[in-house]
Design a protein around this motif. Structure first.
Motif, PDB file in Angstrom:
ATOM      1  N   ILE A   2       0.827  -1.217   0.000  1.00 52.94           N
ATOM      2  CA  ILE A   2       0.000   0.000   0.000  1.00 52.94           C
ATOM      3  C   ILE A   2       0.858   1.262   0.000  1.00 52.94           C
ATOM      4  O   ILE A   2       0.465   2.290  -0.566  1.00 52.94           O
ATOM      5  CB  ILE A   2      -1.002  -0.019   1.180  1.00 52.94           C
ATOM      6  CG1 ILE A   2      -2.113   0.996   0.927  1.00 52.94           C
ATOM      7  CG2 ILE A   2      -0.333   0.220   2.519  1.00 52.94           C
ATOM      8  CD1 ILE A   2      -3.300   0.847   1.833  1.00 52.94           C
ATOM      9  N   ILE A  14      -2.308   1.011  -4.562  1.00 53.94           N
ATOM     10  CA  ILE A  14      -3.595   0.435  -4.138  1.00 53.94           C
ATOM     11  C   ILE A  14      -4.630   1.559  -4.038  1.00 53.94           C
ATOM     12  O   ILE A  14      -4.473   2.493  -3.258  1.00 53.94           O
ATOM     13  CB  ILE A  14      -3.465  -0.273  -2.770  1.00 53.94           C
ATOM     14  CG1 ILE A  14      -2.300  -1.270  -2.766  1.00 53.94           C
ATOM     15  CG2 ILE A  14      -4.788  -0.929  -2.374  1.00 53.94           C
ATOM     16  CD1 ILE A  14      -2.480  -2.515  -3.587  1.00 53.94           C
ATOM     17  N   HIS A  55      -9.682  -1.646  -5.239  1.00 56.92           N
ATOM     18  CA  HIS A  55      -8.645  -2.514  -5.814  1.00 56.92           C
ATOM     19  C   HIS A  55      -9.110  -3.978  -5.790  1.00 56.92           C
ATOM     20  O   HIS A  55      -9.651  -4.447  -4.801  1.00 56.92           O
ATOM     21  CB  HIS A  55      -7.355  -2.363  -4.991  1.00 56.92           C
ATOM     22  CG  HIS A  55      -6.185  -3.085  -5.549  1.00 56.92           C
ATOM     23  ND1 HIS A  55      -5.293  -2.491  -6.409  1.00 56.92           N
ATOM     24  CD2 HIS A  55      -5.747  -4.356  -5.381  1.00 56.92           C
ATOM     25  CE1 HIS A  55      -4.350  -3.367  -6.742  1.00 56.92           C
ATOM     26  NE2 HIS A  55      -4.610  -4.516  -6.125  1.00 56.92           N
ATOM     27  N   ARG A 101      -4.572  -9.301   2.212  1.00 57.65           N
ATOM     28  CA  ARG A 101      -4.495  -7.856   2.475  1.00 57.65           C
ATOM     29  C   ARG A 101      -5.839  -7.178   2.703  1.00 57.65           C
ATOM     30  O   ARG A 101      -5.939  -6.347   3.619  1.00 57.65           O
ATOM     31  CB  ARG A 101      -3.705  -7.174   1.347  1.00 57.65           C
ATOM     32  CG  ARG A 101      -2.246  -7.513   1.415  1.00 57.65           C
ATOM     33  CD  ARG A 101      -1.458  -6.869   0.306  1.00 57.65           C
ATOM     34  NE  ARG A 101      -1.769  -7.450  -0.991  1.00 57.65           N
ATOM     35  CZ  ARG A 101      -1.140  -7.142  -2.113  1.00 57.65           C
ATOM     36  NH1 ARG A 101      -0.194  -6.225  -2.119  1.00 57.65           N
ATOM     37  NH2 ARG A 101      -1.452  -7.722  -3.247  1.00 57.65           N
ATOM     38  N   PRO A 102      -6.894  -7.512   1.914  1.00 51.12           N
ATOM     39  CA  PRO A 102      -8.147  -6.774   2.147  1.00 51.12           C
ATOM     40  C   PRO A 102      -8.762  -7.024   3.533  1.00 51.12           C
ATOM     41  O   PRO A 102      -9.634  -6.265   3.959  1.00 51.12           O
ATOM     42  CB  PRO A 102      -9.084  -7.282   1.040  1.00 51.12           C
ATOM     43  CG  PRO A 102      -8.398  -8.398   0.380  1.00 51.12           C
ATOM     44  CD  PRO A 102      -6.950  -8.369   0.730  1.00 51.12           C
ATOM     45  N   TYR A 108      -5.989  -1.904   4.727  1.00 51.96           N
ATOM     46  CA  TYR A 108      -6.598  -2.029   3.400  1.00 51.96           C
ATOM     47  C   TYR A 108      -8.106  -1.790   3.416  1.00 51.96           C
ATOM     48  O   TYR A 108      -8.786  -2.096   2.445  1.00 51.96           O
ATOM     49  CB  TYR A 108      -6.239  -3.391   2.789  1.00 51.96           C
ATOM     50  CG  TYR A 108      -4.786  -3.434   2.341  1.00 51.96           C
ATOM     51  CD1 TYR A 108      -4.437  -3.256   1.010  1.00 51.96           C
ATOM     52  CD2 TYR A 108      -3.758  -3.595   3.265  1.00 51.96           C
ATOM     53  CE1 TYR A 108      -3.106  -3.257   0.605  1.00 51.96           C
ATOM     54  CE2 TYR A 108      -2.424  -3.597   2.872  1.00 51.96           C
ATOM     55  CZ  TYR A 108      -2.105  -3.426   1.539  1.00 51.96           C
ATOM     56  OH  TYR A 108      -0.798  -3.419   1.128  1.00 51.96           O
ATOM     57  N   ILE A 134      -7.248   3.203   3.013  1.00 56.36           N
ATOM     58  CA  ILE A 134      -6.587   3.315   1.704  1.00 56.36           C
ATOM     59  C   ILE A 134      -6.606   4.782   1.270  1.00 56.36           C
ATOM     60  O   ILE A 134      -5.588   5.340   0.848  1.00 56.36           O
ATOM     61  CB  ILE A 134      -7.283   2.428   0.643  1.00 56.36           C
ATOM     62  CG1 ILE A 134      -7.094   0.945   0.989  1.00 56.36           C
ATOM     63  CG2 ILE A 134      -6.737   2.722  -0.756  1.00 56.36           C
ATOM     64  CD1 ILE A 134      -7.805  -0.014   0.045  1.00 56.36           C
TER      65      ILE A 134
END
Ligand SMILES: NC(=O)c1ccc[n+]([C@@H]2O[C@H](COP(=O)([O-])OP(=O)(O)OC[C@H]3O[C@@H](n4cnc5c(N)ncnc54)[C@H](OP(=O)(O)O)[C@@H]3O)[C@@H](O)[C@H]2O)c1
Length: 245
Positions: free
Chosen positions: A140, A145, A149, A157-158, A163, A168
């Protein structure tokens, strides 16, 4: 230079690159330390390991037992130096009482600075190196990102706080403030962030991951980016104003 980590007995579930669930065991008992070191020597076809890091503290094994095994390895010349990974100050002190530790490998990035409260001051005072892992906060901090994304299946990651869409956006707003500085040096944001990380007091090494050769080359070239104290102060001024939710 060779270095290895062991996964020392508690288990947790993770996912491999294809998203398939895998079980991971942390076991740092005497037998495991010796066996895993010898397996590493065989795999790397070498006689000794320069830095042998115990990858995670193992709650089921006394720290003394783990590090007595590490001490044996050192006495036998199979390792040169001992280190740890993901240990807190108290755990480091217990291990250090058995064998001198030279390093701790821990998470650290511009947006994940938890270690600065206790671990960094302890390491500076006691001359221990810090190997900062995930300094790009897993990508990131490169600025690539964007909200919405699309991550590949199995990408963790999400699910992490950094994230989440609000974060973000906040992280990108911060990056847009320091991007002109990167551009003025013909550097990418990733390079600027890596260089900042290495300059941070107490940080010895930035352990940067790369998905491909191009990223690896770009990241290694961060060593050529020079930052003055004023430039570091400029980055820090914006960084300290960044609030994540
Ligand atoms: N000791 C531990 O418990 C532990 C835990 C985690 C990691 N580590 C170590 O730390 C290393 C680095 O950590 P990490 O990979 O989690 O995080 P990282 O270095 O913060 O981020 C690496 C990711 O960022 C993206 N990236 C890297 N360079 C880039 C560039 N120049 N431009 C654009 N994107 C770029 C790539 O992801 P995409 O291209 O897929 O977006 C890459 O996989 C690992 O290799 C591992 O050795 C250790």
């Amino acid at each position: 230079m060779t270095w290895e980590g062991t996964n020392g007995a508690f288990a947790f579930s993770s996912q491999d690159n294809s998203g398939k669930a895998i079980d991971i065991y942390k076991y740092a008992g005497r037998d495991s330390i010796i066996k895993e070191c010898e397996a590493s020597l065989r795999r790397m076809r070498t006689d000794y390991i320069d830095l042998y890091q115990i990858h995670w503290p193992d709650a089921t094994t006394p720290i003394e037992e783990t590090f007595e095994a590490v001490l044996r390895l050192k006495e036998q010349g199979k390792i040169r130096e001992a280190g740890v990974c993901n240990y807190n100050v108290e755990q480091m002190k217990q291990a250090d009482a058995v064998v001198k530790l030279v390093s701790n490998q821990v998470p650290f990035s511009m947006v994940e600075r938890t270690i600065e409260k206790e671990l960094v001051p302890y390491c500076i005072e006691n001359n221990k190196s810090i190997l900062a892992y995930s300094p790009l906060q897993r990508g990131i901090l490169t600025g690539k990102i964007k909200p919405g994304h699309k991550f590949e299946a199995g990408d963790h990651r999400p699910n992490t706080p950094f994230y989440q869409p609000d974060n973000i956006a906040r992280i990108n707003a911060f990056l847009s403030l320091i991007k002109p500085l990167a551009e003025s040096k013909n550097a990418t944001l990733a390079q600027l962030v890596i260089r900042w990380t290495i300059e941070r007091p107490g940080i010895t090494v930035a352990l940067v991951g790369a998905r491909n050769a191009g990223q690896a080359e770009q990241n290694a070239a961060a060593i050529n980016v020079k930052l003055t104290q004023e430039e570091i102060d400029f980055i820090n001024k914006h960084l300290y104003a960044l609030q994540l939710v």
